[in-house]
Design a protein around this motif. Structure first.
Motif, PDB file in Angstrom:
ATOM      1  N   UNK A 134      -6.804  -9.543  -0.968  1.00  0.00           N
ATOM      2  CA  UNK A 134      -5.611  -9.279   0.489  1.00  0.00           C
ATOM      3  C   UNK A 134      -4.301  -9.640  -0.518  1.00  0.00           C
ATOM      4  N   UNK A 135      -4.501 -10.711  -1.022  1.00  0.00           N
ATOM      5  CA  UNK A 135      -2.825 -11.068  -2.008  1.00  0.00           C
ATOM      6  C   UNK A 135      -2.639 -10.197  -2.701  1.00  0.00           C
ATOM      7  N   UNK A 136      -3.085  -9.242  -2.954  1.00  0.00           N
ATOM      8  CA  UNK A 136      -3.067  -8.472  -4.624  1.00  0.00           C
ATOM      9  C   UNK A 136      -2.722  -7.364  -3.700  1.00  0.00           C
ATOM     10  N   UNK A 137      -2.968  -7.314  -2.061  1.00  0.00           N
ATOM     11  CA  UNK A 137      -2.822  -5.823  -1.759  1.00  0.00           C
ATOM     12  C   UNK A 137      -1.079  -5.800  -0.464  1.00  0.00           C
ATOM     13  N   UNK A 138      -1.526  -7.214  -0.241  1.00  0.00           N
ATOM     14  CA  UNK A 138       0.084  -7.241  -0.052  1.00  0.00           C
ATOM     15  C   UNK A 138       1.005  -7.782  -1.110  1.00  0.00           C
ATOM     16  N   UNK A 139       1.179  -8.283  -1.836  1.00  0.00           N
ATOM     17  CA  UNK A 139       1.865  -8.000  -3.011  1.00  0.00           C
ATOM     18  C   UNK A 139       2.237  -6.631  -3.023  1.00  0.00           C
ATOM     19  N   UNK A 140       1.243  -5.780  -3.164  1.00  0.00           N
ATOM     20  CA  UNK A 140       1.301  -3.909  -3.604  1.00  0.00           C
ATOM     21  C   UNK A 140       2.382  -3.496  -2.101  1.00  0.00           C
ATOM     22  N   UNK A 141       1.636  -4.243  -1.186  1.00  0.00           N
ATOM     23  CA  UNK A 141       2.395  -2.994   0.504  1.00  0.00           C
ATOM     24  C   UNK A 141       3.550  -3.898   0.697  1.00  0.00           C
ATOM     25  N   UNK A 142       4.086  -4.553   0.007  1.00  0.00           N
ATOM     26  CA  UNK A 142       5.843  -5.034  -0.407  1.00  0.00           C
ATOM     27  C   UNK A 142       5.514  -6.113   0.544  1.00  0.00           C
ATOM     28  N   UNK A 143       4.503  -7.125   1.179  1.00  0.00           N
ATOM     29  CA  UNK A 143       4.661  -8.218   2.190  1.00  0.00           C
ATOM     30  C   UNK A 143       4.806  -8.961   1.812  1.00  0.00           C
ATOM     31  N   UNK A 144       4.263  -9.651   0.287  1.00  0.00           N
ATOM     32  CA  UNK A 144       5.022 -10.173  -0.654  1.00  0.00           C
ATOM     33  C   UNK A 144       5.931 -10.146  -1.281  1.00  0.00           C
ATOM     34  N   UNK A 145       6.790 -11.424  -1.723  1.00  0.00           N
ATOM     35  CA  UNK A 145       7.543 -10.988  -2.967  1.00  0.00           C
ATOM     36  C   UNK A 145       7.037 -11.617  -4.209  1.00  0.00           C
ATOM     37  N   UNK A 146       7.286 -10.959  -5.308  1.00  0.00           N
ATOM     38  CA  UNK A 146       7.240 -11.339  -6.501  1.00  0.00           C
ATOM     39  C   UNK A 146       6.823 -12.772  -7.129  1.00  0.00           C
ATOM     40  N   UNK A 147       7.927 -13.496  -6.762  1.00  0.00           N
ATOM     41  CA  UNK A 147       7.972 -15.596  -6.450  1.00  0.00           C
ATOM     42  C   UNK A 147       6.227 -15.624  -5.743  1.00  0.00           C
ATOM     43  N   UNK A 195      -1.010 -23.060  -0.005  1.00  0.00           N
ATOM     44  CA  UNK A 195      -1.249 -21.311   0.183  1.00  0.00           C
ATOM     45  C   UNK A 195      -1.329 -21.588   1.619  1.00  0.00           C
ATOM     46  N   UNK A 196      -1.561 -22.271   2.336  1.00  0.00           N
ATOM     47  CA  UNK A 196      -1.687 -21.884   3.707  1.00  0.00           C
ATOM     48  C   UNK A 196       0.206 -21.979   4.005  1.00  0.00           C
ATOM     49  N   UNK A 197       0.888 -22.297   3.543  1.00  0.00           N
ATOM     50  CA  UNK A 197       2.618 -22.367   3.752  1.00  0.00           C
ATOM     51  C   UNK A 197       2.998 -21.602   3.305  1.00  0.00           C
ATOM     52  N   UNK A 198       2.457 -21.218   1.913  1.00  0.00           N
ATOM     53  CA  UNK A 198       3.489 -19.719   1.070  1.00  0.00           C
ATOM     54  C   UNK A 198       3.361 -18.008   1.779  1.00  0.00           C
ATOM     55  N   UNK A 224       2.358 -18.220   5.594  1.00  0.00           N
ATOM     56  CA  UNK A 224       2.054 -18.291   6.476  1.00  0.00           C
ATOM     57  C   UNK A 224       3.365 -17.495   7.558  1.00  0.00           C
ATOM     58  N   UNK A 225       3.702 -16.406   6.990  1.00  0.00           N
ATOM     59  CA  UNK A 225       4.694 -15.553   7.797  1.00  0.00           C
ATOM     60  C   UNK A 225       3.875 -14.134   7.628  1.00  0.00           C
ATOM     61  N   UNK A 226       2.319 -13.900   6.911  1.00  0.00           N
ATOM     62  CA  UNK A 226       1.863 -12.833   7.045  1.00  0.00           C
ATOM     63  C   UNK A 226       0.134 -13.592   7.954  1.00  0.00           C
ATOM     64  N   UNK A 227       0.418 -12.971   9.419  1.00  0.00           N
ATOM     65  CA  UNK A 227      -0.469 -13.163  10.016  1.00  0.00           C
ATOM     66  C   UNK A 227      -2.488 -13.980   9.638  1.00  0.00           C
ATOM     67  N   UNK A 228      -2.611 -11.986   8.940  1.00  0.00           N
ATOM     68  CA  UNK A 228      -3.793 -12.076   9.257  1.00  0.00           C
ATOM     69  C   UNK A 228      -4.026 -12.580   7.730  1.00  0.00           C
ATOM     70  N   UNK A 229      -2.887 -13.163   6.724  1.00  0.00           N
ATOM     71  CA  UNK A 229      -3.661 -14.409   4.905  1.00  0.00           C
ATOM     72  C   UNK A 229      -3.277 -15.189   6.149  1.00  0.00           C
TER      73      UNK A 229
END
Length: 383
Positions: free
Chosen positions: A311-324, A358-361, A363-368
């Motif tokens: 799900x992290x991979x998917x969120x990154x691909x969808x632009x919800x998570x930046x690269x860093x 990880x939860x802090x990283x 935190x802005x994405x409710x599902x994750x």
């Protein structure tokens, strides 16, 4: 219902072998009537799969599908294998997901000819939505050689004979009465009926196109399209099975309010008297959380972490998570996996620390964030 287990059935040995390639930790499961299943884990999520061979035809497929469903009480049942394509736009090797299954040999013979009496089963809405979601991305085909096969959604005709002609009476009958069917085969109606009779268990039929049902089957079989098409169907089914299990577990744990989308607030109070003690006190719980022995909790943690990685991979691909942020979260998941493998008091303490980071990283994405919270709840229960 056994959360986390999917039954996958095939008709041919080569189809069985194609699905088996995606399974690990296989063990034999003998049914008392002699049917043999293999049970294993699939993919990074580790969802359980019971794999069975039913042979050719709708009747044995129905009987053995019923047997598998009664034996394993699965989350869903998939029927996976090859089929003949009926539309020119569907190429050899493409994958077809059945949105409707026709038992096309039903009919009545009258003085003025044979009249069709169609019997059909539609794919459940949620399973259909999940299958479309899997098809939107190329992840399911990442281990296949060459370009990603196209995935088509449409009705599948399931009869009792092999169709290898475009001009026979059989072919004309199918075109006249079931002209929206995109593929044709011999077992799906039996499996669909078994699912229907078991509290409408979700059944999804996934077929790889190995021939065109037009007289060219000998040629396409000689070009090894059957194993290629079976491999394509198995790859899609493997991704679909894991997503079905993940979504079923999540929806089973989620309580919704009036709008049907937000979790209800809840306050729990457990009071222990005498020699009793409170084992777990939970408010809102998301995801696949199991309360039981440490070995079971550790297995659930491993599954949850693998699912979260996807799900992290998917969120990154969808632009919800930046690269860093994505790289940092991946690193924390690697540490969490190492902690689980070490499995001692020190590693369990380190596991909680890395999960909180990880939860802090995320935190802005409710599902994750909710899924990390569910993993933390399980980790706290480790002794």
């Amino acid at each position: 219902m056994t959360s986390g287990l999917v039954v996958i059935l095939t008709a041919l040995d080569l189809e069985y072998a194609a699905v088996r390639e995606h399974l690990a930790e296989l063990r034999l499961h003998r049914h008392r009537a002699g049917t043999r299943f293999e049970v294993g884990r699939m993919g990074r999520t580790g969802c359980q799969v019971a794999l069975g061979l039913v042979g050719k035809g709708n009747h044995p497929a129905a009987v053995l599908a019923e047997r598998a469903i009664a034996e394993f009480s699965p989350t869903a049942a998939l029927f996976v294998g090859v089929a003949g394509g009926l539309w020119p736009s569907i190429r050899l090797g493409d994958v077809v997901v059945g949105t409707k299954i026709y038992a096309y040999h039903g009919g009545t013979s009258e003085d003025d000819g044979l009249k069709a009496r169609p019997k059909a089963w539609e794919i459940p809405h949620e399973a259909d939505q999940i299958a479309h979601h899997v098809a939107r991305y190329d992840d399911w085909a990442h281990e296949l050689p060459g370009a990603t096969p196209a995935v088509h959604f449409g009705p599948i005709a399931a009869g009792e004979i092999v169709q290898d002609s475009a001009v026979s009476d059989q072919a004309r009958w199918v075109r006249q009465h079931y002209n929206d069917a995109v593929a044709i085969e011999m077992e799906a109606a039996g499996v669909a009926q078994a699912g229907h009779l078991n509290h409408a268990l979700p059944v999804v039929v996934v077929r790889g196109i190995s021939d065109r049902a037009n007289g060219s089957k000998t040629t396409t079989d000689g070009e090894n399209w059957q194993p290629k098409a079976a491999a394509h169907a198995a790859a899609f089914a493997a991704a679909l099975a894991q997503e079905l299990v993940t979504e079923t577990a999540a929806s089973g744990q989620r309580s919704t309010g009036t709008g049907g989308s937000e979790p209800m607030g809840m306050a729990n109070q457990n009071i222990a008297r005498g020699n009793a003690r409170v084992g777990v006190q939970a408010g809102q719980v998301y995801g696949n959380v199991t309360v039981g022995p440490d070995s079971e909790r550790t297995a659930d943690l491993a599954v949850g972490i693998a699912d979260l990685r996807d799900r992290l991979k998917r969120a990154h691909r969808d632009g919800q998570l930046d690269e860093e942020t994505y790289a940092a979260a991946e690193s924390e998941l690697d540490v969490a996996g190492e902690c689980l493998r070490e499995d001692n008091a020190g590693s369990r303490s380190a596991l909680m620390v890395t999960l909180k980071r990880l939860r802090g990283l995320v935190a802005d994405i409710t599902e994750l964030a909710a899924r990390v919270a569910a993993i933390i709840a399980v980790a706290r229960g480790l002794s």
